[in-house]
Design an enzyme around this catalytic site. Structure first.
Site, short mmCIF file in Angstrom:
data_model
loop_
_atom_site.label_atom_id
_atom_site.label_comp_id
_atom_site.label_asym_id
_atom_site.label_seq_id
_atom_site.Cartn_x
_atom_site.Cartn_y
_atom_site.Cartn_z
N ASN A 31 -35.73 1.83 -67.88
CA ASN A 31 -36.45 2.38 -69.03
C ASN A 31 -36.09 3.86 -69.09
O ASN A 31 -36.64 4.66 -68.34
CB ASN A 31 -37.96 2.16 -68.85
CG ASN A 31 -38.77 2.90 -69.91
OD1 ASN A 31 -38.22 3.35 -70.92
ND2 ASN A 31 -40.07 3.01 -69.68
N LYS B 230 -36.75 5.99 -71.27
CA LYS B 230 -37.74 6.83 -71.97
C LYS B 230 -36.99 7.77 -72.93
O LYS B 230 -35.95 7.40 -73.45
CB LYS B 230 -38.64 7.56 -70.97
CG LYS B 230 -39.22 6.59 -69.93
CD LYS B 230 -40.34 7.18 -69.13
CE LYS B 230 -40.84 6.12 -68.14
NZ LYS B 230 -42.07 6.51 -67.49
N HIS C 47 -45.98 -0.26 -73.37
CA HIS C 47 -45.84 0.66 -72.25
C HIS C 47 -47.05 1.59 -72.23
O HIS C 47 -47.57 1.97 -73.28
CB HIS C 47 -44.54 1.46 -72.38
CG HIS C 47 -44.25 2.25 -71.14
ND1 HIS C 47 -44.87 3.43 -70.86
CD2 HIS C 47 -43.44 1.99 -70.09
CE1 HIS C 47 -44.45 3.88 -69.69
NE2 HIS C 47 -43.58 3.02 -69.19
N GLU D 199 -47.38 4.61 -71.82
CA GLU D 199 -47.22 5.85 -72.58
C GLU D 199 -47.45 5.61 -74.07
O GLU D 199 -47.95 6.48 -74.79
CB GLU D 199 -45.83 6.45 -72.30
CG GLU D 199 -45.79 7.04 -70.88
CD GLU D 199 -44.43 7.01 -70.22
OE1 GLU D 199 -43.41 6.84 -70.91
OE2 GLU D 199 -44.39 7.16 -68.98
N GLU E 287 -47.43 -2.42 -64.53
CA GLU E 287 -47.18 -1.02 -64.23
C GLU E 287 -48.50 -0.27 -64.10
O GLU E 287 -49.07 0.17 -65.11
CB GLU E 287 -46.36 -0.36 -65.35
CG GLU E 287 -44.98 -0.95 -65.54
CD GLU E 287 -44.04 0.05 -66.18
OE1 GLU E 287 -43.01 0.35 -65.58
OE2 GLU E 287 -44.36 0.56 -67.27
N GLY F 225 -44.18 7.57 -62.73
CA GLY F 225 -43.67 8.93 -62.73
C GLY F 225 -44.38 9.86 -61.75
O GLY F 225 -44.20 11.08 -61.80
N SER G 265 -42.71 4.15 -60.13
CA SER G 265 -42.08 4.85 -59.00
C SER G 265 -41.29 3.92 -58.08
O SER G 265 -41.29 4.08 -56.86
CB SER G 265 -43.13 5.64 -58.20
OG SER G 265 -43.72 6.65 -59.01
P1 PGA Z 1 -41.15 5.47 -63.19
O1 PGA Z 1 -41.48 4.83 -64.62
O2 PGA Z 1 -40.20 4.52 -62.49
O3 PGA Z 1 -40.53 6.79 -63.49
O4 PGA Z 1 -42.44 5.57 -62.45
C1 PGA Z 1 -41.64 3.45 -64.80
C2 PGA Z 1 -41.97 3.15 -66.24
O5 PGA Z 1 -42.71 3.94 -66.85
O6 PGA Z 1 -41.50 2.16 -66.82
#
Ligand code: PGA
Length: 246
Positions: free
Chosen positions: A9, A11, A93, A95, A164, A170, A208
């Site tokens: 992903n 982003k 997601h 976000e 998630e 993150g 992560s």
């Molecule tokens: P990350 O993000 O691996 O940077 O924690 C995962 C995601 O948001 O899909």
């Protein structure tokens, strides 16, 4: 037997030169035993498609409109994603839920729009830290998934689910394999009850995931791969995670 799936992903990261370098690094590391895909920003879909078309690496988007077409300025339809050759698109997601106020029902409607165009939704669910601390993890993820199951009805078995935990995204703070497995088992049971073939559906873990923790996560019985954010932007790290799939 469920085949491991590893999805990057990106982003809102990337540039044409950076993407070219990253994709070349992934292509050069084939073959993988896992299925591998990248979910890229909309403007890069066509170029990504051209770069990956002759390979077994798939691509997708990070969001989609719930509407079929019309006066929805700034939105991108499922039909457009299908035209770009997308195999997958992320929906829900955290976000999107947090910064764009996406409700469980909107996420479900987006998943439905994708399936109508032959694009597989990767439905993201997950609890916040406050919800986990309040003992609500199961209730939250089941509620998020239930909306999708209800809306998709007999097509619910065609999705991929990504668990998630919001507190792990993150942050460098990964759920332990046991914490993740416990939630995956709950989601699997819910999918099994709804579709009758939850045992064949893929449930990814995200939050992560790094080269040094991917193998232990992917080894858990109900974890079928990963949704990778930060570590998907460096070819060496992403490739190492793809290889962590046994
Ligand atoms: P990350 O993000 O691996 O940077 O924690 C995962 C995601 O948001 O899909």
């Amino acid at each position: 037997m469920r085949k491991t799936l590893v999805v990057g992903n990106w982003k809102m990261h990337g540039s044409r030169p950076a993407n070219a370098e990253l994709l070349a690094g992934i292509l050069g590391a084939r073959p993988f035993t896992a299925d591998v895909a990248v979910c890229v920003p909309f403007p890069y879909l066509f170029e990504t498609a051209a770069t990956l078309a002759a390979s077994d690496i798939r691509w997708g988007a990070q969001d989609v409109s719930a509407h079929e077409q019309g006066a929805y300025t700034g939105e991108v339809s499922a039909a457009m994603l299908a035209e770009c050759g997308c195999r997958y698109a992320l929906v829900g997601h955290s976000e999107r839920r947090a910064y764009h106020g996406e409700s469980d029902q909107l996420v479900a409607d987006k998943a439905k729009a994708l399936l109508a165009r032959g694009v597989t939704p990767i439905v993201c669910v997950g609890e916040t830290l406050a919800e986990r601390d309040a003992g609500q993890t199961e209730d939250v993820v089941k509620r998020q998934l239930a909306a999708v199951i209800h809306t998709l009805a007999h097509c619910a078995g065609e999705i991929v689910v990504a668990y998630e935990p919001v507190w792990a995204i993150g942050t460098g703070r990964t759920a332990t394999p046991e914490q993740a497995q416990a939630v995956h088992a709950v989601l699997r049971a819910q999918l099994q009850a709804a579709t009758g073939h939850g045992d064949r559906m893929r449930i990814l873990y995200g939050g992560s995931v790094k080269p040094d923790n991917a193998a232990t996560l992917f080894a858990m019985p109900d974890i079928d791969g990963g949704l990778i954010g930060g570590a998907s932007l460096k070819a060496a790290d992403f490739v190492a995670i793809c290889r962590a799939a046994a």
